[in-house]
Design a protein around this motif. Structure first.
Motif, PDB file in Angstrom:
ATOM      1  N   SER A  60       0.842  -1.195   0.000  1.00 41.63           N
ATOM      2  CA  SER A  60       0.000   0.000   0.000  1.00 41.63           C
ATOM      3  C   SER A  60       0.876   1.244   0.000  1.00 41.63           C
ATOM      4  CB  SER A  60      -0.950  -0.010   1.203  1.00 41.63           C
ATOM      5  OG  SER A  60      -0.312   0.569   2.314  1.00 41.63           O
ATOM      6  N   SER A  61       0.361   2.294  -0.636  1.00 39.37           N
ATOM      7  CA  SER A  61       1.138   3.528  -0.768  1.00 39.37           C
ATOM      8  C   SER A  61       0.174   4.643  -1.092  1.00 39.37           C
ATOM      9  CB  SER A  61       2.145   3.377  -1.908  1.00 39.37           C
ATOM     10  OG  SER A  61       2.440   4.641  -2.456  1.00 39.37           O
ATOM     11  N   GLU A  62       0.424   5.821  -0.597  1.00 42.05           N
ATOM     12  CA  GLU A  62      -0.502   6.915  -0.879  1.00 42.05           C
ATOM     13  C   GLU A  62      -0.446   7.367  -2.345  1.00 42.05           C
ATOM     14  OE1 GLU A  62       2.195  10.754   0.445  1.00 42.05           O
ATOM     15  OE2 GLU A  62       0.174  10.473   1.291  1.00 42.05           O
ATOM     16  N   PHE A  64      -0.791   5.361  -4.759  1.00 38.38           N
ATOM     17  CA  PHE A  64      -1.721   4.531  -5.529  1.00 38.38           C
ATOM     18  C   PHE A  64      -3.049   4.406  -4.807  1.00 38.38           C
ATOM     19  CE2 PHE A  64       2.568   3.207  -6.720  1.00 38.38           C
ATOM     20  CZ  PHE A  64       2.490   3.413  -8.079  1.00 38.38           C
ATOM     21  N   GLU A  65      -4.137   4.524  -5.569  1.00 32.82           N
ATOM     22  CA  GLU A  65      -5.431   4.373  -4.924  1.00 32.82           C
ATOM     23  C   GLU A  65      -5.840   2.911  -4.848  1.00 32.82           C
ATOM     24  OE1 GLU A  65      -8.256   5.416  -8.836  1.00 32.82           O
ATOM     25  OE2 GLU A  65      -8.431   6.547  -6.958  1.00 32.82           O
ATOM     26  N   LYS A  66      -5.246   2.089  -5.702  1.00 32.71           N
ATOM     27  CA  LYS A  66      -5.592   0.666  -5.743  1.00 32.71           C
ATOM     28  C   LYS A  66      -4.379  -0.145  -6.198  1.00 32.71           C
ATOM     29  CE  LYS A  66      -8.988  -0.030  -8.644  1.00 32.71           C
ATOM     30  NZ  LYS A  66     -10.172  -0.344  -9.457  1.00 32.71           N
ATOM     31  N   ASN A  79      -3.143   7.215  -7.768  1.00 32.92           N
ATOM     32  CA  ASN A  79      -4.032   8.171  -7.105  1.00 32.92           C
ATOM     33  C   ASN A  79      -4.017   9.475  -7.917  1.00 32.92           C
ATOM     34  OD1 ASN A  79      -4.946  10.285  -5.548  1.00 32.92           O
ATOM     35  ND2 ASN A  79      -3.985   9.557  -3.657  1.00 32.92           N
ATOM     36  N   GLU A  81      -4.950  12.478  -7.626  1.00 28.96           N
ATOM     37  CA  GLU A  81      -4.487  13.725  -7.033  1.00 28.96           C
ATOM     38  C   GLU A  81      -2.959  13.745  -6.962  1.00 28.96           C
ATOM     39  OE1 GLU A  81      -7.355  14.813  -3.951  1.00 28.96           O
ATOM     40  OE2 GLU A  81      -5.643  15.858  -3.041  1.00 28.96           O
ATOM     41  N   LYS A  82      -2.400  12.576  -6.669  1.00 31.76           N
ATOM     42  CA  LYS A  82      -0.934  12.481  -6.619  1.00 31.76           C
ATOM     43  C   LYS A  82      -0.335  12.626  -8.009  1.00 31.76           C
ATOM     44  CE  LYS A  82      -0.166  12.058  -2.350  1.00 31.76           C
ATOM     45  NZ  LYS A  82       0.491  13.176  -1.675  1.00 31.76           N
ATOM     46  N   SER A 474      -6.824  19.084  -5.196  1.00 32.32           N
ATOM     47  CA  SER A 474      -8.142  18.446  -5.145  1.00 32.32           C
ATOM     48  C   SER A 474      -9.155  19.198  -6.011  1.00 32.32           C
ATOM     49  CB  SER A 474      -8.634  18.396  -3.700  1.00 32.32           C
ATOM     50  OG  SER A 474      -8.934  19.712  -3.272  1.00 32.32           O
ATOM     51  N   LYS A 481      -7.869  16.161 -14.970  1.00 31.47           N
ATOM     52  CA  LYS A 481      -7.001  15.025 -14.654  1.00 31.47           C
ATOM     53  C   LYS A 481      -6.561  14.305 -15.928  1.00 31.47           C
ATOM     54  CE  LYS A 481      -9.061  14.276 -10.164  1.00 31.47           C
ATOM     55  NZ  LYS A 481     -10.286  13.634  -9.653  1.00 31.47           N
TER      56      LYS A 481
END
Ligand code: ARG
Length: 563
Positions: A60-62, A64-66, A79, A81-82, A474, A481
């Protein structure tokens, strides 16, 4: 490598010490990156899909959302936003360096292009050649190579004697009364016409070549005079298209030495004698249709002889790692033969050589032919397209000074030629349509230039001098995006266009990006929004503008600040 790939490597390092591969799935539903688990499977003795499942559960890592398994793959979904944050920060930091890489590891390469004969002016085919050569040079530089722009001038031979002979007969010692390469070209055309009536002219041209080879003073004086006229004209054409060379080789200075290399290779047993007494490179045994004569029995050279020596000289002169040739597809066989020969005589390996082969360019009216004098001349073409651009400019703006109109039409006209030709896959024949190429709509240079200028005008209108550093990521909606995702692709596009020798990939990318911008601008307000939103949107526009300008630059095209 970007921040996301780095993160994937870091995450997986904790799970395995096997060298991982990161792929980009073709299908978007499979995420932004995929890591195949076949190699882990061998080591861990479990099926790849079991491993994919086990590992993805642990990651897990911020960024990536999935992170999920799909069969034998682990799929990573960025992710958004990232993605916005990483991409926009990177551009803001790197500015026009964005997209740059060190893939070339400072390798030194020569890209040879243009390489004209000196009996006539440059034509549309040369234009395609030069545009490809210059664009590849820029793309190779951007990817960390050291590029030497080279040119071979075939300044001797019977074709040049033909123009000389015609001048001597019908020129009456006249000095050029038009652009001087055109002046010389006219005599070449004159010869072609006269020889139809009087075949003995061909024999006389051969006689002249023998005199030239024997160093006859008068012949050399005429030769030098006429070649200088041609060079003067070429320089003007090069200048109008923004072409410069680091090194020019002249056939007349190398062709004698080319003989030696053939004789030496014969002594070493690499080349052989055929039953007529010619020196040949035995290519048949390597699967070629026939062996290749490299030096005739009477000691005269053929086209390939100079190239063998020249290739060696290039590697020696510049300590090259690689050597590329931008030359028309009618010489495909020549370069296959040449490269094999260069490997046989141990100049370099075939993988360090590349023939960047390109197809014919026709105009909508029909084919270009040179002997009949109906060739599409490079200068005429530039003149015509710049005039067409001027019509467009005059129609659109009525508050410009004469000087501004000139300058803008030039940038738009030249950009139009370059873009239209470079957006086509180089290996294929193409039709160049001047009228279409200067249009502000459609898949054209002006369309891309216009998107850039439009962004500038938004900044001007809003009197935006400096952007606030802090962006609220955001605030970006789906459309935004998407655009950012496109911008993130740019470094990969540059890299692919380098590896595949395809400036067309950059051109296609710019069309997509410009179109995305236009749609975006159509549906979103910029300046009338709240400070926060305005700031976020302007940052996005700034990023688009940086990428468009850089992409155009890779194609050799100037961005136009106002349009
Ligand atoms: N001057 C030649 C021609 O017009 C092309 C030369 C290409 N370069 C080379 N190294 N053979 O056909």
């Amino acid at each position: 490598m970007d921040a996301f790939e780095n993160e994937i490597r870091k995450l997986l390092k904790k799970e395995t010490d096997i060298e991982i591969q990161i792929e980009v799935p073709k299908n978007e539903s499979l995420g932004d990156y995929a890591v195949p688990c076949f190699e882990f499977s061998k080591q861990l003795k479990k099926s790849p899909s079991v491993i994919a499942t086990e590992i993805s559960e642990k990651l897990s890592s911020e960024l990536f959302e999935k992170i999920i398994p799909t069969g034998p793959y682990i799929n990573f979904f960025i992710n958004p936003e990232k993605l916005s944050e990483e991409t926009l920060k990177k551009i803001e930091k790197e500015k026009e360096e964005y997209g740059k890489s060190s893939e070339g590891k400072h390798q030194k390469i020569m890209i040879e292009f243009s390489s004209p004969n000196t009996n006539k002016p440059l034509h549309l085919g040369h234009v395609r050649n030069m545009l490809i050569g210059e664009s590849l040079s820029r793309i190779y530089e951007k990817t960390g190579h050291e590029v030497v722009r080279g040119c071979l001038v075939n300044d001797r031979g019977v074709h040049i004697c033909k123009s000389m002979l015609a001048y001597r007969r019908w020129g009456h010692h006249k000095l050029p009364d038009k652009k001087s390469d055109h002046f010389v070209g006219d005599f070449y055309v004159k010869f072609a016409k006269e020889v139809k009536e009087d075949e003995s002219l061909d024999v006389k041209a051969q006689d002249m070549l023998r005199l030239w080879e024997a160093g006859d003073k008068e012949t050399h004086e005429l030769w030098k005079k006429m070649n200088d006229w041609v060079y003067e004209g070429f320089d003007e054409t090069y200048k109008s298209l923004g072409i410069k060379f680091d090194k020019i080789y002249y056939e007349s200075k190398i062709y004698e030495k080319a003989k030696e290399i053939a004789v030496e290779s014969l002594k070493e047993g690499i080349f052989e004698n055929d039953d007529k007494g010619n020196i040949i490179a035995p290519l048949k045994k390597y699967g070629f249709g026939e062996d290749k004569v490299v030096l005739r029995k009477d000691g005269t050279t053929v086209y390939i002889t100079q190239d063998i020596y020249l290739a060696k000289k290039k590697f020696e002169d510049y300590k090259l790692d690689k050597s590329f040739y931008v030359v028309g597809s009618e010489q495909n066989l020549h370069f296959q033969q040449l490269f094999k020969i260069l490997e046989m005589i141990k100049i370099t390996k075939i993988e360090n050589l590349k023939h960047v082969s390109y197809g014919m360019v026709n105009l909508p009216e029909g084919k270009m032919k040179s002997r009949e004098g109906t060739v599409v001349d490079a200068d005429d073409l530039v003149f015509e397209v710049v005039s067409l651009a001027k019509e467009e400019v005059n129609q659109r703006y009525n508050d410009l000074s004469e000087k501004e109109i000139e300058e803008r039409s030039r940038k738009i006209g030249i950009g139009a030629i370059k873009f239209f030709i470079l957006k086509m896959d180089a290996s294929k024949d193409m039709v160049y349509n001047p009228k279409e190429s200067v249009s502000f709509d459609g898949e054209t240079g002006p369309y891309v230039q216009y998107a850039y200028a439009r962004i500038n005008s938004i900044f001007e209108k809003g009197d935006v001098k400096k952007l606030h550093h802090k962006i609220d990521y955001s605030l970006y909606d789906d459309k935004e995006k998407q655009v950012i995702k496109k911008i993130k692709e740019y470094p990969n596009i540059v890299s692919s266009s380098m590896k595949q020798f395809k400036p067309s990939l950059v051109a296609r990318y710019l069309l997509d990006l410009s179109q995305m911008f236009n749609e975006y601008y159509h549906s979103h307000q910029i300046l009338k929004e709240s400070e926060e939103l305005k700031n976020a949107r302007l940052h996005l526009l700034d990023a688009i503008r940086i990428v468009i300008k850089d992409g155009l630059n890779l194609l050799g095209i100037d961005a136009v600040e106002r349009m």
